[in-house]
Design a protein around this motif. Structure first.
Motif, mmCIF file in Angstrom:
data_model
loop_
_atom_site.group_PDB
_atom_site.id
_atom_site.type_symbol
_atom_site.label_atom_id
_atom_site.label_comp_id
_atom_site.label_asym_id
_atom_site.label_seq_id
_atom_site.Cartn_x
_atom_site.Cartn_y
_atom_site.Cartn_z
ATOM 1 N N ASN A 131 30.168 47.400 35.837
ATOM 2 C CA ASN A 131 30.775 47.355 34.515
ATOM 3 C C ASN A 131 31.785 46.220 34.367
ATOM 4 O OD1 ASN A 131 31.108 48.401 31.893
ATOM 5 N ND2 ASN A 131 32.941 49.529 32.511
ATOM 6 N N ASP A 132 31.911 45.377 35.395
ATOM 7 C CA ASP A 132 32.845 44.256 35.379
ATOM 8 C C ASP A 132 32.089 42.980 34.999
ATOM 9 O OD1 ASP A 132 34.789 42.381 35.749
ATOM 10 O OD2 ASP A 132 35.091 42.771 37.889
ATOM 11 N N SER A 133 32.360 42.458 33.816
ATOM 12 C CA SER A 133 31.637 41.271 33.344
ATOM 13 C C SER A 133 31.874 40.065 34.239
ATOM 14 C CB SER A 133 32.041 40.943 31.907
ATOM 15 O OG SER A 133 33.439 40.698 31.821
ATOM 16 N N ALA A 134 33.014 40.036 34.967
ATOM 17 C CA ALA A 134 33.292 38.907 35.860
ATOM 18 C C ALA A 134 32.276 38.817 36.987
ATOM 19 C CB ALA A 134 34.703 39.041 36.437
ATOM 20 N N LEU A 135 31.647 39.937 37.315
ATOM 21 C CA LEU A 135 30.631 39.935 38.374
ATOM 22 C C LEU A 135 29.502 38.967 38.039
ATOM 23 C CD1 LEU A 135 29.265 41.237 40.920
ATOM 24 C CD2 LEU A 135 28.280 42.920 39.351
ATOM 25 N N TYR A 136 29.130 38.917 36.774
ATOM 26 C CA TYR A 136 27.980 38.112 36.364
ATOM 27 C C TYR A 136 28.351 36.665 36.085
ATOM 28 C CZ TYR A 136 26.719 42.959 35.709
ATOM 29 O OH TYR A 136 26.533 44.299 35.914
ATOM 30 N N GLU A 137 29.649 36.359 36.183
ATOM 31 C CA GLU A 137 30.115 34.989 35.973
ATOM 32 C C GLU A 137 30.550 34.332 37.275
ATOM 33 O OE1 GLU A 137 33.304 35.568 33.293
ATOM 34 O OE2 GLU A 137 32.053 36.325 31.643
ATOM 35 N N SER A 138 30.562 35.078 38.344
ATOM 36 C CA SER A 138 31.064 34.540 39.614
ATOM 37 C C SER A 138 30.117 33.498 40.184
ATOM 38 C CB SER A 138 31.261 35.668 40.632
ATOM 39 O OG SER A 138 30.026 36.285 40.941
ATOM 40 N N LEU A 139 30.705 32.541 40.880
ATOM 41 C CA LEU A 139 29.938 31.459 41.491
ATOM 42 C C LEU A 139 30.116 31.501 42.998
ATOM 43 C CD1 LEU A 139 30.916 28.560 39.058
ATOM 44 C CD2 LEU A 139 28.800 29.882 39.043
ATOM 45 N N SER A 140 29.157 30.984 43.704
ATOM 46 C CA SER A 140 29.230 30.899 45.161
ATOM 47 C C SER A 140 28.923 29.472 45.577
ATOM 48 C CB SER A 140 28.245 31.874 45.815
ATOM 49 O OG SER A 140 26.915 31.532 45.468
ATOM 50 N N THR A 141 29.285 29.146 46.809
ATOM 51 C CA THR A 141 29.006 27.808 47.341
ATOM 52 C C THR A 141 27.945 27.892 48.419
ATOM 53 O OG1 THR A 141 30.807 28.052 48.935
ATOM 54 C CG2 THR A 141 31.323 26.956 46.857
ATOM 55 N N ASN A 142 27.029 26.954 48.361
ATOM 56 C CA ASN A 142 25.982 26.832 49.379
ATOM 57 C C ASN A 142 26.188 25.498 50.077
ATOM 58 O OD1 ASN A 142 23.702 26.859 50.935
ATOM 59 N ND2 ASN A 142 22.252 26.997 49.232
#
Length: 448
Positions: free
Chosen positions: A65-76
């Motif tokens: 239910n946290d919209s920030a989850l779907y905006e988070s970025l990761s580094t590869n």
């Protein structure tokens, strides 16, 4: 009437055994209460298991239910030269990073002295540490200090800018200084005493200047006093590990979303398993779960079924649209291909489905709200636990009253048995006396 100290002594009857039988019979009245109390305790424990499973499921729904989850970025990161982490300010992109030099600390040692633990200063004085690009630092040195004392004075000063150790070169002892920070400006250059110097800096042989890190990001030259580089790439921290080439890709953190959805499905299936165990029935043995037929469990199952199957507007309207299907046994199952496609290509729609425009708009928000109603202070599960606890307390009070009544009854029986024992003993004595008298009378009449 004579007092009887032990039941049966006077009468010869097994009054103690009889009293024990009466006590066992009286305490049999407690067994139904004990069974009811055990049932309530078992229910409380079972409700606790249900509550725990529901709480775990609520946590998993809150994560979705946290919209920030779907905006988070990761580094590869490719290559060994760096590691990298992204924060909320990062933007998707790809970068080539070349590490030319790492940031290092400056070092400097003193001339040697014969001993480390004997005094080498006479008067109190000040030791001044000089740095390449930072302000000098002054350390107070006490009178009659040894090399070890000077080392300890430096290390005890939080602003000294260096760490001090003692090195034995095989002949003498030397004070070895190492800058606490990396980079050229923080590099130790020299030191001096304001009084009679016990030793001097060996700048000719031991001075090694600290250096700044040098790297390029997509061909842009960058210097840093530390090996943790902030701001070279917006929202990305670069940790320099070694000289060499690396690539950094900043992209959507699909793994975090995948893990959150998987945890949601696992938590629901664990809840379903807990309910199944608590409401089970074995037709062959007659063994039943602790909450078989319980109304609170039926309410939980009904509310969960409604919450999981309710549709919503948007590109994704049901769980099946993202690859999560409801099985015949009531559990959820993930179609990995469909879920991965939704996560990789439609995170915006996925966010709208689970999180919605507000905390309670999306499916996860509505589900969390339902769970809060079940688990809240006035909720179904909490009410069931409170009811069982109240019944248990009432049974304990009833048990205590019954036990006290039994004790009083047994005490009355013991008094009555004591009286009976004494009375029979007295009757036996009277009978024996009369028998003796009659025997004596018969003997006298026989002589006459």
């Amino acid at each position: 009437m004579a007092s009887i100290s032990s039941l049966g002594i006077g009468s010869g009857l097994d009054l103690n055994g009889l009293l024990d039988q009466l006590q066992d019979a009286e305490r049999g009245k407690l067994e139904p209460i004990e069974r009811q109390l055990e049932t309530q305790q078992t229910k409380i424990s079972a409700y606790g298991q249900l509550q725990s499973a529901l709480s775990a499921f609520q946590d998993s729904a809150d994560a979705l239910n946290d919209s920030a989850l779907y905006e988070s970025l990761s580094t590869n990161v490719g290559g060994e030269a760096i590691t990298a982490t992204a924060d909320a300010e990062a933007q998707p992109g790809s970068y080539n990073v070349s590490v030319e030099t790492l940031a290092t600390r400056g070092t400097l040692a003193s001339d040697g002295v014969a001993t480390a633990d004997q005094a080498i200063t006479t008067d109190a004085q000040e030791l001044t540490l000089n740095f390449a690009g930072s302000p000098s630092q002054v350390i107070d040195i006490a009178a009659d200090s040894s090399l070890e004392d000077i080392r300890d004075a430096i290390n005890a000063n939080e602003s000294a800018g260096v760490n001090a150790t003692i090195v034995n070169d095989g002949t003498n002892f030397r004070l070895a200084l190492s800058s606490r920070e990396t980079g050229a400006d923080a590099s130790i250059e020299s030191f001096s005493f304001d009084g009679a110097a016990p030793f001097a800096a060996d700048t000719e042989n031991t001075l090694q200047s600290g250096t700044d890190a040098a790297l390029t990001v997509n061909g842009i030259a960058i210097t840093s006093s530390t090996n943790q580089v902030e701001g070279a790439i917006q929202g990305v921290s670069l940790n320099l590990e070694e000289e060499g080439e690396s690539t950094v890709k900043v992209e959507q953190n699909t793994l975090a979303v995948r893990e959150a959805v998987t945890s949601f499905v696992d938590a629901y299936n664990d809840l379903k398993g807990t309910i199944g165990k608590l409401t089970s029935f074995d037709a062959e043995t007659g063994a039943a779960g602790e909450l078989l037929g319980d109304s609170a469990v039926r309410t939980v199952e009904s509310r969960m079924r409604i919450a999981l199957t309710s549709g919503s507007e948007g590109q994704f309207s049901t769980l099946s649209d993202i690859g999560i299907s409801l099985q015949r046994d009531g559990t959820l199952e993930i179609n990995s291909d469909d879920l991965d496609n939704a996560i990789a290509n439609n995170q915006g729609a996925l966010s709208e489905f689970f999180a919605g425009a507000s905390e309670e708009n999306g499916m996860a928000g509505q589900l969390s709200n339902t769970l809060e109603q079940l688990l809240g202070s006035n909720g179904t599960v909490t009410g069931a636990i409170t009811g069982a606890e109240n019944r248990s307390e009432s049974l304990v009070e009833r048990y205590t009253r019954m036990e006290q009544s039994i004790d009083q009854t047994i005490s009355r029986y013991r008094t009555q048995f004591g009286q009976l024992d004494g009375m029979i003993a007295q009757m036996n004595q009277t009978s024996s006396y009369l028998t003796q008298q009659f025997d004596a009378l018969d003997a006298q009449l026989g002589r006459d």
